[in-house]
Design an enzyme around this catalytic site. Structure first.
Site, PDB file in Angstrom:
ATOM      1  N   GLU A 197       1.047  -1.287  -0.438  1.00  0.00           N
ATOM      2  CA  GLU A 197      -0.106  -0.053  -0.024  1.00  0.00           C
ATOM      3  C   GLU A 197       1.000   1.389   0.077  1.00  0.00           C
ATOM      4  OE1 GLU A 197      -3.599  -1.396   2.584  1.00  0.00           O
ATOM      5  OE2 GLU A 197      -2.043  -0.222   3.788  1.00  0.00           O
ATOM      6  N   PRO A 242      -9.698   4.644   3.409  1.00  0.00           N
ATOM      7  CA  PRO A 242      -9.828   5.255   1.677  1.00  0.00           C
ATOM      8  C   PRO A 242      -8.830   4.437   0.480  1.00  0.00           C
ATOM      9  CG  PRO A 242      -8.025   6.442   3.110  1.00  0.00           C
ATOM     10  CD  PRO A 242      -8.695   5.314   3.626  1.00  0.00           C
ATOM     11  N   LYS A 243      -9.455   3.494   0.729  1.00  0.00           N
ATOM     12  CA  LYS A 243      -8.501   3.036  -0.622  1.00  0.00           C
ATOM     13  C   LYS A 243      -9.123   2.375  -1.601  1.00  0.00           C
ATOM     14  CE  LYS A 243      -6.785  -0.950   3.043  1.00  0.00           C
ATOM     15  NZ  LYS A 243      -6.317  -2.269   2.700  1.00  0.00           N
ATOM     16  N   LYS A 244      -8.031   2.593  -2.578  1.00  0.00           N
ATOM     17  CA  LYS A 244      -8.319   2.690  -3.855  1.00  0.00           C
ATOM     18  C   LYS A 244      -6.997   1.574  -4.745  1.00  0.00           C
ATOM     19  CE  LYS A 244      -8.208   6.104  -7.008  1.00  0.00           C
ATOM     20  NZ  LYS A 244      -8.869   7.623  -7.355  1.00  0.00           N
TER      21      LYS A 244
END
Length: 245
Positions: free
Chosen positions: A76, A114-116
Site C-alpha cells: 500500500e 480510503p483505499k483504491k
C-alpha cells in the site's frame, strides 16, 4: 440458504466472500515513511471538521506487507495529514493506493480505510530504499531514503506507528443519499517494533487527476523512517456523525 443464514453473511459473493472474516495480523510489515511540510491552505481545504490542522505536515507512506492473515501478500501507499481532534494529536488518512482486491474490499467495507487501486512497490536499490507508486501506467510518486543510516529509538518509532488514525466512513443508501457518514477513529495498540532506522530522504510527486498526491506539494522534507513491525489492526469507532448535524 435460509433467511437467518443470509443475515449472517460477512460480505458477498455469497459463495466466495471478497475477503476473509478474520482479524488482520501483520508479520514483517515494513514502512517507508517520509514526513514533509506542505501548503497549509491546501490542507485546510481537504481536512474535514471537526479535525483541525495545527501543523502542515504530511506523511507519505509505503507499506510492504508480505504476510497478512486472510489477505496474503500486498503493498500500500498513501498520504496522511497531521491533525488534532478534541486536543488529541493524530493523523487524517487522506488516501491509500493498494495492489490487492481483498485488501481494498475489506478496508473499505469492514473498516473505513480510503483505499483504491494502485501499484506501489518498496525495495532496496544498492544503498537506497526506494518506494514508488504508479496509478495505471503512470508514475505518481517516487520516494528514496538512505538505507539504514542511523538506528532510530524504538519507542519513538512505536509512538509514530501508534498515533490515532481518523477517517471518513460513508455508506450510500438506495436512493443515492448517504445512510452513514461518520468520522471514525482507530489506533494500533498491539505492535512489536523489530527494527527502525532514519536517514536522508527525497520525495517526488507527479500530477495526476485521479491520484492527486501532488496537490499536497513537497515544500520541505522533515524526516524519514524505515520501520519493520508485527502488528494487529483494531476496529474503527465513530467519533462524529455528520448526518446528525
Amino acid at each position: 440458504m435460509q433467511k437467518q443464514d443470509v443475515a449472517r453473511l460477512f460480505t458477498t459473493p455469497v459463495d466466495a466472500p471478497a475477503y476473509a472474516p478474520t482479524r488482520y495480523q501483520f508479520t514483517n510489515r515494513e514502512y517507508l515513511n517520509i514526513y514533509y511540510r506542505t501548503d497549509p491552505e491546501v490542507l485546510r481545504r481537504l481536512v474535514p471538521e471537526p479535525l483541525t490542522v495545527t501543523n502542515p505536515i504530511v506523511r507519505f507512506e509505503i507499506m510492504r506487507m508480505p504476510d497478512v492473515s486472510g489477505l496474503g501478500d500486498y503493498t500500500e501507499a498513501g498520504q496522511l495529514v497531521s491533525v488534532e481532534h478534541e486536543g488529541e494529536a493524530g493523523e487524517f488518512n487522506l488516501a491509500m493506493y493498494v495492489d490487492s482486491v481483498p485488501a481494498i474490499s475489506s478496508g473499505r467495507e469492514y473498516s473505513a480505510y480510503p483505499k483504491k487501486s494502485g501499484s506501489p512497490s518498496l525495495y532496496v536499490d544498492s544503498d537506497t530504499l526506494v518506494g514508488t507508486l504508479d496509478y495505471g501506467t503512470l508514475r505518481v510518486a517516487t520516494a528514496t531514503m538512505g538505507y539504514k543510516h542511523h538506528a532510530m529509538d524504538l519507542d519513538e518509532a512505536r509512538d509514530a506507528i501508534c498515533l490515532p488514525n481518523f477517517m471518513i466512513k460513508t455508506i450510500p443508501d438506495y436512493d443515492g443519499s448517504l445512510r452513514v457518514c461518520d468520522l471514525v477513529r482507530t489506533q494500533i495498540t498491539d505492535v512489536t517494533i523489530k527494527s527502525a532506522f532514519t536517514g536522508p530522504a527525497r520525495l517526488e510527486l507527479f500530477a495526476h487527476v485521479m491520484a492527486p498526491l501532488s496537490d499536497l506539494p513537497v515544500v520541505e522534507i522533515v524526516s524519514a523512517s524505515h520501520v519493520v513491525t508485527d502488528l494487529t489492526l483494531n476496529p474503527v469507532q465513530p467519533v462524529y456523525d455528520y448526518l446528525a448535524t
